[in-house]
Motif scaffolding. Structure first.
Motif, PDB file in Angstrom:
ATOM      1  N   LYS A 182       0.998  -1.262  -0.214  1.00 19.72           N
ATOM      2  CA  LYS A 182      -0.020   0.121  -0.120  1.00 19.72           C
ATOM      3  C   LYS A 182       0.641   1.484   0.294  1.00 19.72           C
ATOM      4  CE  LYS A 182      -4.151  -1.785   2.136  1.00 19.72           C
ATOM      5  NZ  LYS A 182      -5.432  -1.945   3.867  1.00 19.72           N
ATOM      6  N   ARG A 183       1.739   0.867   0.939  1.00 18.46           N
ATOM      7  CA  ARG A 183       3.129   2.209   1.118  1.00 18.46           C
ATOM      8  C   ARG A 183       3.050   2.165  -0.826  1.00 18.46           C
ATOM      9  NH1 ARG A 183       4.767   6.650   4.082  1.00 18.46           N
ATOM     10  NH2 ARG A 183       6.772   7.226   3.620  1.00 18.46           N
ATOM     11  N   GLN A 184       4.116   1.618  -1.238  1.00 20.40           N
ATOM     12  CA  GLN A 184       4.762   1.356  -2.646  1.00 20.40           C
ATOM     13  C   GLN A 184       3.085   2.412  -3.441  1.00 20.40           C
ATOM     14  OE1 GLN A 184       6.817  -2.279  -2.889  1.00 20.40           O
ATOM     15  NE2 GLN A 184       8.956  -1.094  -1.517  1.00 20.40           N
ATOM     16  N   GLN A 185       2.418   1.481  -2.973  1.00 20.42           N
ATOM     17  CA  GLN A 185       1.311   2.338  -4.227  1.00 20.42           C
ATOM     18  C   GLN A 185       1.468   3.502  -4.178  1.00 20.42           C
ATOM     19  OE1 GLN A 185       0.233   0.530  -6.919  1.00 20.42           O
ATOM     20  NE2 GLN A 185       1.453  -1.152  -6.845  1.00 20.42           N
ATOM     21  N   SER A 186       1.087   4.333  -2.542  1.00 19.56           N
ATOM     22  CA  SER A 186       1.188   5.394  -2.947  1.00 19.56           C
ATOM     23  C   SER A 186       2.036   6.042  -2.989  1.00 19.56           C
ATOM     24  CB  SER A 186       0.571   5.710  -0.836  1.00 19.56           C
ATOM     25  OG  SER A 186      -0.054   5.561  -0.460  1.00 19.56           O
ATOM     26  N   ILE A 187       3.266   5.836  -3.037  1.00 21.42           N
ATOM     27  CA  ILE A 187       4.819   6.614  -3.332  1.00 21.42           C
ATOM     28  C   ILE A 187       4.425   6.448  -4.965  1.00 21.42           C
ATOM     29  CG2 ILE A 187       7.148   6.635  -3.018  1.00 21.42           C
ATOM     30  CD1 ILE A 187       6.416   5.776  -0.681  1.00 21.42           C
ATOM     31  N   LEU A 188       3.921   5.731  -5.723  1.00 23.32           N
ATOM     32  CA  LEU A 188       4.204   5.758  -6.614  1.00 23.32           C
ATOM     33  C   LEU A 188       2.699   6.339  -7.637  1.00 23.32           C
ATOM     34  CD1 LEU A 188       4.957   1.814  -7.598  1.00 23.32           C
ATOM     35  CD2 LEU A 188       6.834   3.200  -8.576  1.00 23.32           C
ATOM     36  N   ARG A 189       2.050   6.338  -6.944  1.00 25.01           N
ATOM     37  CA  ARG A 189       0.864   6.760  -7.626  1.00 25.01           C
ATOM     38  C   ARG A 189       1.587   8.387  -7.851  1.00 25.01           C
ATOM     39  NH1 ARG A 189      -5.549   5.421  -7.249  1.00 25.01           N
ATOM     40  NH2 ARG A 189      -4.789   3.960  -9.171  1.00 25.01           N
ATOM     41  N   THR A 190       1.616   8.778  -6.516  1.00 23.55           N
ATOM     42  CA  THR A 190       2.100  10.290  -5.884  1.00 23.55           C
ATOM     43  C   THR A 190       3.542  10.531  -7.093  1.00 23.55           C
ATOM     44  OG1 THR A 190       2.411   9.962  -3.751  1.00 23.55           O
ATOM     45  CG2 THR A 190       2.476  12.127  -4.155  1.00 23.55           C
ATOM     46  N   LYS A 191       3.775  10.331  -6.930  1.00 22.06           N
ATOM     47  CA  LYS A 191       5.196   9.924  -8.097  1.00 22.06           C
ATOM     48  C   LYS A 191       4.932  10.672  -9.744  1.00 22.06           C
ATOM     49  CE  LYS A 191       9.629   8.438  -9.940  1.00 22.06           C
ATOM     50  NZ  LYS A 191      10.808   7.394 -10.726  1.00 22.06           N
ATOM     51  N   GLN A 192       3.779   9.914 -10.184  1.00 20.65           N
ATOM     52  CA  GLN A 192       3.580   9.657 -11.265  1.00 20.65           C
ATOM     53  C   GLN A 192       2.653  10.932 -11.678  1.00 20.65           C
ATOM     54  OE1 GLN A 192       0.939   5.795 -12.205  1.00 20.65           O
ATOM     55  NE2 GLN A 192       1.400   6.308 -14.528  1.00 20.65           N
ATOM     56  N   TRP A 193       0.830  11.275 -10.501  1.00 19.71           N
ATOM     57  CA  TRP A 193      -0.261  12.187 -10.667  1.00 19.71           C
ATOM     58  C   TRP A 193       0.712  13.633 -10.406  1.00 19.71           C
ATOM     59  CZ3 TRP A 193      -4.490   8.137  -9.513  1.00 19.71           C
ATOM     60  CH2 TRP A 193      -4.875   7.474 -11.044  1.00 19.71           C
ATOM     61  N   ARG A 194       1.338  13.064  -8.994  1.00 18.41           N
ATOM     62  CA  ARG A 194       1.300  14.541  -8.479  1.00 18.41           C
ATOM     63  C   ARG A 194       2.345  14.669  -7.771  1.00 18.41           C
ATOM     64  NH1 ARG A 194      -2.394  17.652  -6.047  1.00 18.41           N
ATOM     65  NH2 ARG A 194      -0.966  19.201  -5.781  1.00 18.41           N
ATOM     66  N   PRO A 195       3.958  14.418  -8.697  1.00 14.18           N
ATOM     67  CA  PRO A 195       5.372  14.588  -8.373  1.00 14.18           C
ATOM     68  C   PRO A 195       5.208  15.061  -7.738  1.00 14.18           C
ATOM     69  CG  PRO A 195       5.019  15.266 -10.662  1.00 14.18           C
ATOM     70  CD  PRO A 195       3.737  14.744 -10.088  1.00 14.18           C
ATOM     71  N   ASP A 196       5.383  16.832  -7.510  1.00 17.48           N
ATOM     72  CA  ASP A 196       5.379  18.006  -6.924  1.00 17.48           C
ATOM     73  C   ASP A 196       5.369  17.884  -5.191  1.00 17.48           C
ATOM     74  OD1 ASP A 196       2.439  17.905  -7.606  1.00 17.48           O
ATOM     75  OD2 ASP A 196       1.798  19.474  -6.023  1.00 17.48           O
ATOM     76  N   LEU A 197       4.041  17.146  -5.178  1.00  9.92           N
ATOM     77  CA  LEU A 197       3.480  16.527  -3.541  1.00  9.92           C
ATOM     78  C   LEU A 197       4.360  15.913  -2.921  1.00  9.92           C
ATOM     79  CD1 LEU A 197      -0.101  15.298  -3.544  1.00  9.92           C
ATOM     80  CD2 LEU A 197       0.732  17.672  -2.787  1.00  9.92           C
ATOM     81  N   LEU A 198       5.387  14.996  -3.773  1.00  8.01           N
ATOM     82  CA  LEU A 198       6.508  14.172  -3.692  1.00  8.01           C
ATOM     83  C   LEU A 198       7.798  14.891  -2.702  1.00  8.01           C
ATOM     84  CD1 LEU A 198       6.965  11.095  -3.428  1.00  8.01           C
ATOM     85  CD2 LEU A 198       8.395  11.226  -5.639  1.00  8.01           C
ATOM     86  N   GLU A 199       7.748  16.301  -3.187  1.00  5.31           N
ATOM     87  CA  GLU A 199       9.201  16.791  -2.621  1.00  5.31           C
ATOM     88  C   GLU A 199       9.384  16.768  -1.173  1.00  5.31           C
ATOM     89  OE1 GLU A 199      10.770  18.512  -5.394  1.00  5.31           O
ATOM     90  OE2 GLU A 199      10.301  17.246  -6.466  1.00  5.31           O
ATOM     91  N   SER A 200       8.040  16.818  -0.798  1.00  4.89           N
ATOM     92  CA  SER A 200       7.465  17.531   0.677  1.00  4.89           C
ATOM     93  C   SER A 200       6.888  16.790   1.415  1.00  4.89           C
ATOM     94  CB  SER A 200       6.498  18.249   1.059  1.00  4.89           C
ATOM     95  OG  SER A 200       5.451  18.668  -0.286  1.00  4.89           O
ATOM     96  N   CYS A 201       7.105  14.895   1.488  1.00  8.04           N
ATOM     97  CA  CYS A 201       6.374  14.346   1.664  1.00  8.04           C
ATOM     98  C   CYS A 201       7.975  13.788   2.052  1.00  8.04           C
ATOM     99  CB  CYS A 201       4.934  13.090   1.153  1.00  8.04           C
ATOM    100  SG  CYS A 201       6.980  12.541   0.035  1.00  8.04           S
TER     101      CYS A 201
END
Ligand code: ADE
Length: 270
Positions: free
Chosen positions: A224-243
């Protein structure tokens, strides 16, 4: 939590918020939603609340006085409610001024984080503008927060106020059936939610990822955690910076190409 919405369209907000989860929470006494009609505080015969802007310019402005009187009426309600509650020996909030949010495209953009912060308030006043806006002087006097729901312009503040009430309310304890259901959802820790599946196990030839059927709790959590990370990378890479990712997670996601991601998903579905 108590919401007080200052608006020219009280029916719109009350009808919109009176159904489903929010409506039920109101009936259960977990929330209250009052809508004060600014037009009731117009001081002229025609009950008009708008006038031309000084110095010219497009459209009409909402005048200061009806807005101020509607605000005072909301404050009166808050004071009497607080007095009743302090008589019943609850948290001492009598002297505290409630926050007053003006919905405007010029405001700070609304976010889950802001909703979490506001859900801790006991009372919240939301001011909905119309026409070309509201006389600046009353805004200076009563508004504590300027909030926008996004970089686009709506015809009024009612829909943004409803968006805010809905988002904040579901964070108030007891409003959602299951207290944990506000956990693990999108924007928690700035990550998007992982994909979810229900019965049947195979639909249109697509299988539920095997790991979810395995009963192996730790593996499921990791997936679940990995899917969340991948989805964020794919759809909202801007969010990934601050998580907040662990070092391993960061290395893993940085090295993970879209092809690898597809491969990973396929493996999960075998
Ligand atoms: N009023 C008009 N547009 C708005 C927006 N985007 N957010 C909040 N209030 C508004």
């Amino acid at each position: 939590m108590n919401f007080y919405i200052l608006t020219l369209f009280p029916d719109m907000v009350l009808e919109g918020l009176g159904t489903s989860i929010i409506g039920r929470a109101v009936n259960r006494g977990l929330l209250s939603i009052d809508a004060m009609n600014i037009r009731d505080y117009a001081f002229n015969r025609h009950q008009s609340v708008d006038d031309y802007p000084y110095g010219g310019g497009a459209g009409m402005l909402m005048q200061a006085e009806p807005v101020y009187l509607a605000y005072e009426a909301a404050m009166q309600k808050i004071q009497s409610r607080r007095q009743e509650e302090s008589a019943a020996d609850t948290v001492e909030t009598v002297g505290q001024k409630p926050r007053v949010v003006y919905l405007s495209p010029q405001g700070k953009v609304f976010s889950q984080k802001m909703a979490e912060e506001l859900s801790k308030e006991k009372d919240l006043i939301l001011l909905c503008g119309h026409y070309e806006g509201i006389d600046e002087r009353v805004l200076e006097e009563i508004v504590t927060d300027y909030v926008s729901i996004g970089d686009y312009v709506l015809t009024g503040g009612e829909l943004p106020a409803m968006v805010m009430v809905d988002t904040i309310s579901r964070l108030v304890p007891g409003v959602l059936h299951n207290d944990t259901s506000a956990e693990g959802e999108s924007f928690q820790d700035n990550l998007l939610e992982y994909p979810q599946y229900s019965r049947p196990e195979t639909w249109h030839g697509k299988k539920v990822p095997q790991v979810l059927l395995s009963g192996h709790h730790a593996n499921i959590q990791k997936w679940k955690r990995q899917q969340s990370i991948l989805r964020t990378k794919q759809w909202r890479p801007d969010l990934l910076e601050s998580c907040e990712l662990t070092r391993e997670e960061r290395i893993w996601v940085e090295g993970c190409s879209t092809e690898q991601k597809i491969e990973y998903e396929k493996r999960g579905k075998e």
